[in-house]
Design a protein around this motif. Structure first.
Motif, short mmCIF file in Angstrom:
data_model
loop_
_atom_site.label_atom_id
_atom_site.label_comp_id
_atom_site.label_asym_id
_atom_site.label_seq_id
_atom_site.Cartn_x
_atom_site.Cartn_y
_atom_site.Cartn_z
N GLY A 8 -0.32 -5.74 -2.68
CA GLY A 8 -0.10 -4.48 -1.99
C GLY A 8 -1.05 -3.38 -2.41
N ASN A 9 -2.02 -3.70 -3.28
CA ASN A 9 -2.96 -2.66 -3.73
C ASN A 9 -3.73 -2.07 -2.56
OD1 ASN A 9 -2.22 -3.00 -6.38
ND2 ASN A 9 -4.16 -3.93 -7.05
N PHE A 10 -3.95 -0.80 -2.64
CA PHE A 10 -4.69 -0.09 -1.61
C PHE A 10 -6.16 -0.50 -1.62
CE2 PHE A 10 -6.49 3.57 0.52
CZ PHE A 10 -5.52 3.87 1.45
N ASP A 11 -6.72 -0.71 -2.80
CA ASP A 11 -8.14 -1.03 -2.91
C ASP A 11 -8.35 -2.19 -3.90
OD1 ASP A 11 -10.86 -1.06 -2.76
OD2 ASP A 11 -11.19 0.86 -3.76
N CYS A 12 -7.70 -3.30 -3.62
CA CYS A 12 -7.96 -4.58 -4.31
C CYS A 12 -7.56 -4.57 -5.78
CB CYS A 12 -9.44 -4.95 -4.14
SG CYS A 12 -9.88 -6.56 -4.81
N ILE A 13 -8.22 -3.74 -6.58
CA ILE A 13 -8.01 -3.74 -8.02
C ILE A 13 -7.41 -2.41 -8.47
CG2 ILE A 13 -9.16 -3.93 -10.27
CD1 ILE A 13 -10.15 -6.26 -8.98
N GLU A 14 -6.42 -2.47 -9.33
CA GLU A 14 -6.04 -1.25 -10.04
C GLU A 14 -6.01 -1.54 -11.53
OE1 GLU A 14 -2.67 0.97 -8.56
OE2 GLU A 14 -3.43 0.95 -6.50
N MET A 15 -6.05 -0.48 -12.31
CA MET A 15 -6.01 -0.61 -13.76
C MET A 15 -4.56 -0.78 -14.19
SD MET A 15 -8.72 2.32 -14.83
CE MET A 15 -10.40 2.33 -14.17
N ALA A 16 -4.30 -1.84 -14.96
CA ALA A 16 -2.95 -2.20 -15.36
C ALA A 16 -2.87 -2.21 -16.89
CB ALA A 16 -2.61 -3.57 -14.79
N PRO A 17 -1.65 -2.27 -17.43
CA PRO A 17 -1.53 -2.44 -18.88
C PRO A 17 -2.18 -3.76 -19.32
CG PRO A 17 0.60 -1.92 -17.90
CD PRO A 17 -0.34 -2.21 -16.78
N THR A 18 -2.44 -3.89 -20.60
CA THR A 18 -3.00 -5.12 -21.15
C THR A 18 -2.18 -6.32 -20.71
OG1 THR A 18 -3.37 -3.80 -23.16
CG2 THR A 18 -3.84 -6.17 -23.27
N LEU A 19 -0.87 -6.17 -20.80
CA LEU A 19 0.04 -7.26 -20.43
C LEU A 19 1.05 -6.72 -19.43
CD1 LEU A 19 1.00 -10.20 -21.02
CD2 LEU A 19 2.54 -9.22 -22.74
N GLN A 20 1.13 -7.39 -18.30
CA GLN A 20 2.11 -7.01 -17.26
C GLN A 20 2.63 -8.32 -16.69
OE1 GLN A 20 0.62 -4.27 -14.20
NE2 GLN A 20 1.89 -5.25 -12.67
N CYS A 21 3.77 -8.75 -17.16
CA CYS A 21 4.25 -10.05 -16.70
C CYS A 21 5.76 -10.16 -16.82
CB CYS A 21 3.58 -11.16 -17.49
SG CYS A 21 4.25 -11.40 -19.13
N THR A 22 6.28 -11.17 -16.19
CA THR A 22 7.71 -11.46 -16.23
C THR A 22 7.89 -12.86 -16.80
OG1 THR A 22 8.08 -10.05 -14.33
CG2 THR A 22 9.80 -11.66 -14.84
N ARG B 210 0.82 -1.23 0.00
CA ARG B 210 0.00 0.00 0.00
C ARG B 210 0.85 1.27 0.00
NH1 ARG B 210 -2.48 -3.07 4.37
NH2 ARG B 210 -3.80 -4.60 3.34
N LYS B 211 1.90 1.27 -0.80
CA LYS B 211 2.79 2.43 -0.87
C LYS B 211 2.20 3.48 -1.79
CE LYS B 211 6.89 4.58 -0.65
NZ LYS B 211 6.33 5.83 -0.13
N ARG B 212 2.28 4.71 -1.33
CA ARG B 212 1.87 5.82 -2.19
C ARG B 212 2.87 6.96 -2.08
NH1 ARG B 212 -4.49 6.73 -1.10
NH2 ARG B 212 -3.75 7.28 0.98
N ASN B 213 3.07 7.65 -3.17
CA ASN B 213 3.87 8.86 -3.15
C ASN B 213 3.06 10.03 -3.65
OD1 ASN B 213 6.47 8.32 -2.06
ND2 ASN B 213 6.99 7.16 -3.91
#
Lengths: 494, 494
Positions: free
Chosen positions: A367-381, A182-185
């Motif tokens: 670590g999301n503050f509110d469960c879901i956030e909007m991410a890029p279409t693909l975010q992976c390693t 839950r880190k924010r700047n």
């Protein structure tokens, strides 16, 4: 600011104008010479050091957490995660806990009528290339309350003292939900009076937004903190966005990257429908992240050298020793997160109703503050997936990675924050699909325009830092008449 | 919905049109007769019962928490609160923990071209007057997964099954942060096809938005859940808001309640400046709310009858036994929160740049999801303050309570949710200051227009339920030509 200025959107126009200027009070070639010079004079060495040997850091006996002797900075702790999102219903992992809100901020100033950003060539221990371009100030609360006994970061007062500068942008934004709890700047842009004299220290330089967009074409140059702040900028109505990369692909720029800032205009989904999509997701998906002592985290082990997953997956916590000439403290040791290789952050986009739409993923991260956030279409390693089992790869992996060169609108390698991550480089991509292509969308994907994404960015904890980093790479389309505009000064005023 | 409809703002216009119609498919006098009838046939009794005697509920031995035997519904637990906001840096208190997201939703339908809302005359055990007007559906997750073995709430499928109705509003909104631990409900409005036949059950009736605004002039009639859903509605551009109460004060309505929906237009603070104000508050003020066993909560005691503060302040947890004819379950027992008397929720407003501005308070409450929410100018309970020490009263208390009758634009008594609160009635007020009056604002207050407040409501966890309840009382100004518009039908189609 007078009421009249507010109504005329003076701030949004100042940003737009700056974005259209590619040669500011220094030219890009002058900038390059300056950067080479900074690199030459920056004495700097980073060596990996076993965690057990880090001075100032120790493992708390009762918890196994990795903490600084001051109790400040950040701590490596554990979390226990349960969720009904995705294929893994339960896991434990180490996480960075740093509950303070830091400041990431640019000082700006109008020079010859064009807004310039005071950019810093900054060393961070995790950088693969020593110096990257950071905001004017990049300060944790520990930094500016001087827990480490170093110098107070320069220019900080412009952000802390409202009487010294006008606030243009000031938003709370999240950091990596897979690494931070839950880190924010605080993402800020302040403007000082055009006549105010301000000392430009050797590591700093004035650049226009248009120049920063050009520099976003270079790998690992504009750092993560700069990117997140840039993503918060809103432009005057009627501008058109363009992928920075397409300056090298003139044809595509002209034809493709057109998106109005007016929310909902020509969008296939109304804002209210996107809010509803997110409400549905937040209702449907549960995330329970509980702090646990690091020593109780299953499947992870501390071997004295590093904290790592038993299968070598995901990431490790490693230690580094730093010697530097241009930081508040000249030498120190600290932990960093070293992630698996082959990270990709990509937006698929497609022209609909004549406007480019981006495929946004709703994504649960521990670590999301509110469960879901909007991410890029693909975010992976890539390293986290078994190449023997391509069916385990995330949606759209093949579409992105198999894109033809003619579909790739943007592709660079960009670094994540070098103060926390060790040599963490992701490939940033924007891939455009033909208008005939019809994608089947899983429930947690939705199309939206750049104007809508920007609207969500304004209200914090909606758009994750990976998506914001990609958004920051979208410049503005320059009308032909403006393309060559530059200022004829080789020296910046102070 | 086609793209064309989206661009024409068809949803926002449908809401506006409904708000301008005061006589729908039933007239208000027909409505009153119907309500009297429902009151007459609703068999209903509530008696206070010692908590220790509540069937189905018990005190957990190890924690002292008050819980239902199913482990569901809600729990009364304790929290330990530390904050640097306000005069009290640390306290403990009981709190309602109900982590599920419930649904508060109106089914709507166009009748004679005008959007009507399916309103329920609903009994709740805490209501001071048996029946109040609730949304079509008011369901906790326990409700609709039938933990209590009752009937499934009618009309629920219109909210759960996206193919059955079109979603007009769908937002997550917070509930009282002083009573609930991070509670949120889904606020929804769905529209069914105008030709769809739908059975109108005896406790239900179709009303227009204009009629609901008229009914908001009556004390304790439109319930809290209806008010929060109504507050989420956005109207077509160019409408002017009007306090419902001013229908009785024609002069004021004409002269005063004018506010465009266009965000930032004529506003004294830009949205970005308000976001910055909130960012500053969230950075400056800290809130740490930790769950603790109820038995460890200092200064509160459970005497077998109720859970109460040692000084009789703030609130108590009491028990009730309920016998009812028109609920899913005919008879049950449950805890309710009984608050101190003399609650006031008030907005001060003032015309600036020709547009009415509302004085919004940034407020930390222990159950807030993100530390600070926007609250009315005044939100307090008289009983909690010592009349001997007027200096301890909150800011603007005297300004609101000492307002002249000519300054009071709205004043009713409204009930908080009768499913959780026992006879909890607050005075709802809007007080307008002369344009000459200059207020000194503490740091945590800011002026904003109704359009800006509505914009923040759209993005959840910004505006608290008390402020939203007041916003819902602001109707739309009716142009003279439309004022008398009503539909000529005395029977609703099914």
């Amino acid at each position: 600011m007078t009421i009249l200025e507010i109504h005329n959107g003076v701030v949004e126009r100042a940003f737009r104008d700056s974005a259209l200027v590619v040669e500011g009070c220094v030219s890009l070639s002058e900038f390059n010479r300056w950067l080479d010079e900074r690199r030459a004079v920056t004495k700097f060495s980073v060596t990996k050091t076993p965690l057990a040997d880090l001075q100032g850091w120790h493992v708390e006996p009762e918890t196994g957490n990795l903490v600084h002797k001051s109790g400040r900075f950040f701590r490596i702790e554990g979390v226990n995660v349960t969720t009904n999102f995705g294929p893994t219903p339960h896991w434990m992992q180490p996480i960075i806990n740093q509950p303070e809100i830091g400041i990431l901020g640019f000082v700006t100033k109008k020079i010859e009528g064009v807004l310039h950003f005071l950019v810093q060539a900054k060393m961070e221990p995790g950088n693969i290339n020593t110096l990257q371009l950071s905001p004017t100030v990049q300060a944790t609360k520990s930094n500016y309350t001087q827990v480490h006994g170093g110098n107070r970061p320069p220019y900080l007062d412009y952000f802390l003292d409202r009487s010294k500068a006008r606030v243009l942008v000031d938003q709370l934004q999240s950091e990596q939900g897979s690494r931070f709890l839950r880190k924010r700047n605080r993402n800020m842009i302040v403007e000082i009076d055009k006549d105010e004299r301000i000392e430009v220290l050797p590591d700093f330089i004035w650049l226009t937004l248009g120049q920063l967009f050009e520099l976003l074409l270079t790998d690992n140059l504009v750092n993560m903190d700069s990117r997140t702040v840039l993503s918060c900028i809103r432009y005057a109505d009627g501008v058109e966005y363009v992928c920075a990369a397409s300056t090298a692909q003139e044809d595509f720029r002209e034809s493709v990257y057109v998106s109005s800032t007016a929310v909902d205009t020509m969008a296939v989904n109304r804002m209210d429908n996107i809010v509803s999509w997110l409400t549905q997701m937040k209702t449907q998906y549960e995330l329970k992240t509980t702090r646990v002592p690091l020593k109780d985290v299953d499947d992870w082990l501390f071997d004295g050298d590093r904290i790592r997953h038993k299968d070598g997956k995901f990431f490790s916590v490693v230690g580094v020793s730093v010697q530097a000439s241009n930081r508040e403290v000249g030498c120190w040791q600290q932990p960093l997160i070293e992630s698996g290789k082959g990270g990709v952050l990509a937006f698929l986009c497609q022209k609909m109703n004549g406007v480019l739409h981006f495929l946004v993923q709703g994504r649960v991260e521990p670590g999301n503050f509110d469960c879901i956030e909007m991410a890029p279409t693909l975010q992976c390693t890539r390293a986290n997936y078994d190449p023997q089992h391509p069916e385990s790869f995330p949606p759209f992996y093949e579409t992105v990675m198999g894109a033809l060169p003619t579909q790739i609108r943007y592709s660079t390698f960009q670094s994540e924050e070098g103060g926390r991550f060790y040599h963490d480089v992701n490939r940033y991509m924007v891939v455009e699909l033909d208008t005939e292509c019809v994608l089947e969308l899983p429930d947690n994907y939705v199309w939206m325009t750049i104007a809508q994404l920007k609207e969500f960015i304004r209200f914090n904890n909606y758009v994750n830092i990976e998506a914001r980093g990609l958004v920051s790479c979208l410049g503005l389309k320059r009308p032909p008449t403006l393309r060559a505009r530059h200022l004829h000064h080789s020296l910046c005023p102070t």
